[in-house]
Design an enzyme around this catalytic site. Sequence first.
Site, PDB file in Angstrom:
ATOM      1  N   GLY A  40       0.839  -1.195   0.000  1.00 38.93           N
ATOM      2  CA  GLY A  40       0.000   0.000   0.000  1.00 38.93           C
ATOM      3  C   GLY A  40       0.869   1.238   0.000  1.00 38.93           C
ATOM      4  N   LEU A  43      -1.843   7.143   2.224  1.00 40.72           N
ATOM      5  CA  LEU A  43      -1.289   7.954   3.310  1.00 40.72           C
ATOM      6  C   LEU A  43      -0.600   7.061   4.325  1.00 40.72           C
ATOM      7  CD1 LEU A  43      -3.962  10.678   3.925  1.00 40.72           C
ATOM      8  CD2 LEU A  43      -1.734  10.864   2.849  1.00 40.72           C
ATOM      9  N   HIS A 266     -22.295   7.853   4.197  1.00 43.55           N
ATOM     10  CA  HIS A 266     -22.210   9.309   4.141  1.00 43.55           C
ATOM     11  C   HIS A 266     -23.520   9.852   3.564  1.00 43.55           C
ATOM     12  CE1 HIS A 266     -20.684  13.277   3.331  1.00 43.55           C
ATOM     13  NE2 HIS A 266     -19.558  12.962   3.928  1.00 43.55           N
ATOM     14  N   ARG A 330     -23.584  12.086  10.683  1.00 43.92           N
ATOM     15  CA  ARG A 330     -23.736  11.349   9.418  1.00 43.92           C
ATOM     16  C   ARG A 330     -24.710  10.187   9.499  1.00 43.92           C
ATOM     17  NH1 ARG A 330     -17.416  10.944   7.318  1.00 43.92           N
ATOM     18  NH2 ARG A 330     -17.246  13.158   6.861  1.00 43.92           N
ATOM     19  N   GLU A 425      -6.782   2.752   7.040  1.00 42.97           N
ATOM     20  CA  GLU A 425      -8.173   2.296   7.055  1.00 42.97           C
ATOM     21  C   GLU A 425      -8.256   0.768   7.154  1.00 42.97           C
ATOM     22  OE1 GLU A 425     -10.610   4.227   4.068  1.00 42.97           O
ATOM     23  OE2 GLU A 425     -12.291   2.877   4.459  1.00 42.97           O
TER      24      GLU A 425
HETATM   25  C1  FAD Z   1     -14.297  10.405  -1.521  1.00 45.77           C
HETATM   26  C2  FAD Z   1     -13.619  10.321  -0.185  1.00 45.77           C
HETATM   27  C3  FAD Z   1     -13.379  11.475   0.552  1.00 45.77           C
HETATM   28  C4  FAD Z   1     -12.744  11.407   1.795  1.00 45.77           C
HETATM   29  N1  FAD Z   1     -12.499  12.581   2.478  1.00 45.77           N
HETATM   30  C5  FAD Z   1     -11.856  12.519   3.660  1.00 45.77           C
HETATM   31  C6  FAD Z   1     -11.529  13.719   4.370  1.00 45.77           C
HETATM   32  O1  FAD Z   1     -11.829  14.818   3.930  1.00 45.77           O
HETATM   33  N2  FAD Z   1     -10.871  13.612   5.543  1.00 45.77           N
HETATM   34  C7  FAD Z   1     -10.498  12.406   6.058  1.00 45.77           C
HETATM   35  O2  FAD Z   1      -9.882  12.381   7.112  1.00 45.77           O
HETATM   36  N3  FAD Z   1     -10.789  11.261   5.404  1.00 45.77           N
HETATM   37  C8  FAD Z   1     -11.452  11.278   4.227  1.00 45.77           C
HETATM   38  N4  FAD Z   1     -11.734  10.112   3.569  1.00 45.77           N
HETATM   39  C9  FAD Z   1     -11.223   8.838   4.089  1.00 45.77           C
HETATM   40  C10 FAD Z   1      -9.726   8.677   3.781  1.00 45.77           C
HETATM   41  O3  FAD Z   1      -9.443   9.238   2.528  1.00 45.77           O
HETATM   42  C11 FAD Z   1      -9.279   7.224   3.730  1.00 45.77           C
HETATM   43  O4  FAD Z   1      -9.750   6.536   4.832  1.00 45.77           O
HETATM   44  C12 FAD Z   1      -7.745   7.141   3.753  1.00 45.77           C
HETATM   45  O5  FAD Z   1      -7.190   7.962   2.775  1.00 45.77           O
HETATM   46  C13 FAD Z   1      -7.267   5.720   3.561  1.00 45.77           C
HETATM   47  O6  FAD Z   1      -5.851   5.709   3.450  1.00 45.77           O
HETATM   48  P1  FAD Z   1      -5.042   4.358   3.412  1.00 45.77           P
HETATM   49  O7  FAD Z   1      -3.622   4.729   3.280  1.00 45.77           O
HETATM   50  O8  FAD Z   1      -5.425   3.528   4.569  1.00 45.77           O
HETATM   51  O9  FAD Z   1      -5.552   3.581   2.117  1.00 45.77           O
HETATM   52  P2  FAD Z   1      -5.561   3.974   0.554  1.00 45.77           P
HETATM   53  O10 FAD Z   1      -5.214   5.373   0.315  1.00 45.77           O
HETATM   54  O11 FAD Z   1      -6.837   3.441   0.013  1.00 45.77           O
HETATM   55  O12 FAD Z   1      -4.367   3.137  -0.041  1.00 45.77           O
HETATM   56  C14 FAD Z   1      -4.423   1.769  -0.264  1.00 45.77           C
HETATM   57  C15 FAD Z   1      -3.143   1.341  -0.922  1.00 45.77           C
HETATM   58  O13 FAD Z   1      -3.059  -0.074  -0.878  1.00 45.77           O
HETATM   59  C16 FAD Z   1      -2.763  -0.580  -2.150  1.00 45.77           C
HETATM   60  N5  FAD Z   1      -3.338  -1.918  -2.209  1.00 45.77           N
HETATM   61  C17 FAD Z   1      -4.584  -2.312  -1.845  1.00 45.77           C
HETATM   62  N6  FAD Z   1      -4.707  -3.642  -1.995  1.00 45.77           N
HETATM   63  C18 FAD Z   1      -3.526  -4.095  -2.452  1.00 45.77           C
HETATM   64  C19 FAD Z   1      -3.016  -5.380  -2.795  1.00 45.77           C
HETATM   65  N7  FAD Z   1      -3.753  -6.485  -2.666  1.00 45.77           N
HETATM   66  N8  FAD Z   1      -1.764  -5.468  -3.257  1.00 45.77           N
HETATM   67  C20 FAD Z   1      -0.981  -4.361  -3.384  1.00 45.77           C
HETATM   68  N9  FAD Z   1      -1.394  -3.136  -3.048  1.00 45.77           N
HETATM   69  C21 FAD Z   1      -2.658  -3.004  -2.598  1.00 45.77           C
HETATM   70  C22 FAD Z   1      -3.311   0.419  -3.121  1.00 45.77           C
HETATM   71  O14 FAD Z   1      -2.632   0.321  -4.345  1.00 45.77           O
HETATM   72  C23 FAD Z   1      -3.028   1.717  -2.388  1.00 45.77           C
HETATM   73  O15 FAD Z   1      -1.699   2.114  -2.648  1.00 45.77           O
HETATM   74  C24 FAD Z   1     -12.375  10.161   2.329  1.00 45.77           C
HETATM   75  C25 FAD Z   1     -12.618   9.004   1.604  1.00 45.77           C
HETATM   76  C26 FAD Z   1     -13.249   9.067   0.361  1.00 45.77           C
HETATM   77  C27 FAD Z   1     -13.541   7.785  -0.349  1.00 45.77           C
END
Ligand code: FAD
Lengths: 637, 275
Positions: A40, A43, A266, A330, A425
């Site tokens: 991943g 963030l 949402h 929400r 997440e």
């Molecule tokens: C439309 C929208 C608006 C949002 N707005 C807000 C906001 O304003 N404020 C806030 O705090 N939160 C917000 N959120 C929530 C927040 O954006 C997410 O919870 C957060 O960014 C998730 O980050 P992450 O790094 O956990 O996962 P992600 O950013 O989803 O990254 C997942 C990573 O894992 C990789 N991956 C997944 N499965 C595999 C696999 N099997 N093999 C290899 N790689 C894989 C992907 O390629 C990616 O790089 C929002 C969410 C959405 C959908």
Amino acid sequence: MELKSRIPSGPIQDKWDKARFDMKLVNPANKRKHSIIVVGSGLAGGSAAATLGELGYKVSCFCFQDSPRRAHSIAAQGGINAAKNYQNDGDSIYRLFYDTVKGGDFRAREANVYRLAQISVQIIDQCVAQGVPFAREYGGTLANRSFGGAQVSRTFYARGQTGQQLLLGAYQALERQVNAGSVTMYPRTEMLDLIVIEGKVRGIVTRNLVTGDIGIHLADAVILGTGGYGNVFYLSTNAKGSNATAIWRAHKRGALFANPCFTQIHPTCIPVSGDYQSKLTLMSESLRNDGRIWVPLKKGDKRPPNQIPEQERDYYLERRYPSFGNLVPRDVASRNAKYVCDEGRGVGETALGVYLDFSDAIRRLGRKTIEERYGNLFDMYQRITDEDPYQVPMRIYPAIHYTMGGLWVDYNLMSTVPGLFVIGEANFSDHGANRLGASALMQGLSDGYFIVPYTVGDYLANNKFPSIDESDPEVRNAVACVQQTIQKLLSINGKRTVDSFHRELGKIVWDYCGMSRNAQGLEHAIERIRELRDEYWQNVKVPGSGADLNQSLEKAGRVADFFELAELMCIDARERNESAGGHFREEYQTADGEAQRDDDHYSYVAAWGYRGYGNYPELSKEPLEFEYVHPAQRSYK
Amino acid sequence: MRVTLKIWRQTNRADKGRFVKYQVGDVNPDMSILECLDVLNEQLIERDEEPVAFEHDCREGICGSCGFMINGVAHGPLPATTVCQLTMRHFKDGAELLLEPWRARAFPIIKDLTVDRRSFDRIIAAGGYISVSTGSAPDGNAIPVPKEAADRAMDAAACIGCGACVAACPNASPALFTGAKIAHLGTLPQGAPERDRRAIHMVAQMTAEGFGGCTNIGECTGVCPKEIPLEVIARMNHDFIWGSWRERDNVVTTMRPFTEWSTGSKFQINEQETD
Ligand SMILES: Cc1cc2nc3c(=O)[nH]c(=O)nc-3n(C[C@H](O)[C@H](O)[C@H](O)COP(=O)(O)OP(=O)(O)OC[C@H]3O[C@@H](n4cnc5c(N)ncnc54)[C@H](O)[C@@H]3O)c2cc1C
Ligand code: SF4
Ligand code: FES
């Protein structure tokens, strides 16, 4: 199974300091000898990989997109919280902690949430130093806005693109390490299995999405930052590729899955317009500050909104919640939209929608002010629907947005499989049964920049890693599993496409395990999901081969996992006989229809263990104790 | 409505590729052109044909995954819009649309409409960052940033890395993309110390990748979905010239512009070459 949360002793404000002091350190000369896998590049994963690279570990980072910069974090709009109290309006670490625990409806771990609030302050500093162009005041200081019902102004933002800018900051830090040779990036590479040897995680099996090659990657620790599982529902605000495969396959290798039924819906998304629809678009929650939500009083009233006179409209949120009105949280706003649509009073062609009306606000404040506040959102709405929200009320409907559940982790963010850490997440940790706005970005970066780099080091320093190679039987076994699944999916050659199954699955989960749930519906859903899954494995049609770019095959593997996860969500929802946050069980509500928790019986984290497909999963409970914030019934009347 | 799609089909890099014509009936004007391709793909699968490979993820115009040429225009006819947000109502009923991938030496084709854009990552890796390791940052308000500087930096930082600028440019130059990062970071006080190095390293990598040079034609900004202004290229050239002079005693190294895919088992080492 006994769950060891490993929360340090002592007063809450000292726990993280104490934990860090007690951790063993890895000698700088030895860091280069340890290899760490980060799956991943969002963030969470991106920030962890960059930081571990800076510390000198040998890091490999994986993502399925063509570049780490495209992880779904890029799409977050609103902002990121931090207890900086730059506005001098009474914010503090303690207040952010308190708001988050309460917002989560008392189903999160206090110690984790407190640490999150503490670290929030450092995140902003780090991001500013990286060049994240946060909004500024004329004097050059950082600007804030209030968000998600908080009474203080603690949200930092970069226009409507906060997630993008934070992710680009992490991505740039990551690319800097790629250039330095400490991180190797594997884009277009999907993790398909976890390698566990002698009770410790030792690597992953991947598929290169261009060549189809199956790869083996061995390491001393694996970190999953693979995002949420909202796409179980097919239609969601997540990106099309977002999936649960990494966490689900880790679950099958022994990692417990916590609170799968805690999902967030949402309230302000653009409604579905047709069968072809591939995803849902979120409209910022801030719209509810000035828009009024209503539906016609009469069932099936098909008149255009402007022809429905005032006395024939039902401003149902203002009516039911006089003190919070359109600004209820929400979950409450979403549920009420569902109720009025269930009554047959929904609007738009599909009758699954409610009006969000700005005419009063335009009259009161003038069009110019509304344009300044929401211009870009109005444009986006118009681009998608071809309707002008300055003239006709917007139509909105709730959509699945975030998943609070995820792999169970202890205070160190380690799962029940030693050496497997889960961040962002993908884990269950900080938001309880409901997440507050602008706190997911905060959690992802807190986990990735500031927590996991320490806790992984402690794990590495405390364990021995006998050398292993590709000939190990466990490695061969994992590779064989991956190959079999791929072969099986390609060989069924049935009649229905992957998407048609996914759509149908999503509809079941949405109808029975969505905004409100009941035991009978959940039983029914479990049966339907099983039947559909059986059909899937006999009748799915996956064209092409496994030896090149095959997007149908990628989807097929992910949907196979969604089936099993969907069933677990329903099992968890049926088992939790209370309503809490995003989990609303119709049987458990107060006399006036609000969610009713049952703290005596359900104040715990439900962590499920996999026992083979078709067998009832094993439930382990981590009791939750609230020493600082005392559980109370939420009320918005 | 109905449309005819003439789509570039190419199995892999070795394949020569060709246009294939498809009819899609039952097009809802509210669907995006990607959803129209989804509908076509479902039909192709049912007919036992291979679906069209195209890149996409967020479908909200922010991740930068999507992009192809529609009738010769990168991202199609609507200004400031990626293909994932381009709805069919902008085309006439019965229209014929020619869809082809970005074409540039530094973006080798993978399959159909999908290309390999890792060269963009390497341009960033060459210097598109501020060298500040986690934990070493001062308080966020310690260095004031004038609002205008933050706003201009944000304008440039809005780039989504889609590659349309390269596809539209007759020279296949990524100057708008590179310039956007140089302008974003260089406009902020935090990014000032590395301005010289950043520019010369990123430009060197751009050249090593086999992209063309910028001759100020301006096609790029016209198709850019985030309307990145041409000024960022001027900024890049400015920083590059000053940087080349001030840093003339230093050797600039670039990364090898690899196009193969590594599968694992071993760690791949970046080969460092001197330019
Ligand atoms: C439309 C929208 C608006 C949002 N707005 C807000 C906001 O304003 N404020 C806030 O705090 N939160 C917000 N959120 C929530 C927040 O954006 C997410 O919870 C957060 O960014 C998730 O980050 P992450 O790094 O956990 O996962 P992600 O950013 O989803 O990254 C997942 C990573 O894992 C990789 N991956 C997944 N499965 C595999 C696999 N099997 N093999 C290899 N790689 C894989 C992907 O390629 C990616 O790089 C929002 C969410 C959405 C959908
Ligand atoms: S400058 Fe514009 S066209 Fe070029 S990559 Fe960035 S967003 Fe795309
Ligand atoms: S799919 Fe993300 S920008 Fe188009």
